[in-house]
Design an enzyme around this catalytic site. Sequence first.
Site: not given
Length: 168
Positions: A87, A96, A99, A101
Site C-alpha cells: 500500500r 490503492r 485499505d 479501516d
Amino acid sequence: MTVAACVVYIGLGSNLDDPVRQVGDALLELREMPGSQLLRHSRLYRSTPIGPQDQPDFVNAAAMLETALDPFELLDALHLIEKRHRRERGVRWGPRTLDLDLLLYADRRIDSPRLQVPHPQMHRRAFVLVPLHEIAPQLTVPGQGALAALLAAVDTEGLRAVDEVATG
Ligand code: ROI
C-alpha cells in the site's frame, strides 16, 4: 496487562492489482492476526468508486473480529497488513492495493489524530454499510444509530456481490 477481548469491525477495500485476490488474502491475514480471532466476514462486493471517478472499481468487504489488542495496537497490525500489500500512502482518495479501516471497536468512541472510531465517513458509504449489514444486521453505530436505518438512507445502486457479478 491482559485486556478483555472486544468485538471489532474492519472494512476492506482494494482497486489495484487483482482486487479480489488482495481482499481474499487480507481476510486470510486477519485470520492469522496475533491476539485476535476472525469471527465472520462478508462476501466480496464490487463497487463503483466514491470520490474521484477516474479510477478502477473497488472490491469491498467487512470482517468481524474478536481481539485482545487495544485500538492502537490493532491499527498498527492493520497497517502492517496494508504494508505487505505494498500500500502506497500519499494520494488522498486515489487507487490503492489494500485499505483496511477500523470501523468500530466495541461501542467505543475514539477521537485522536491517528484514529477516529467509529470511522467518520462510514455512515454515508454504501460500500461499508452493505457488507457490514450482511454480517451484523442488528448493529448500532455509536453516535449514528441503527445500521439498518443508515443502510436504508444510502444509494446501493453501484454495489454487486462478486459472485453475482461472476454468474451474471
Ligand atoms: N469507493 C469505493 N467504492 N470503495 C472504496 O473502498 C473506496 N475507498 C476510498 C474512496 C476513494 C473514498 N472511494 C471508495 O478511499
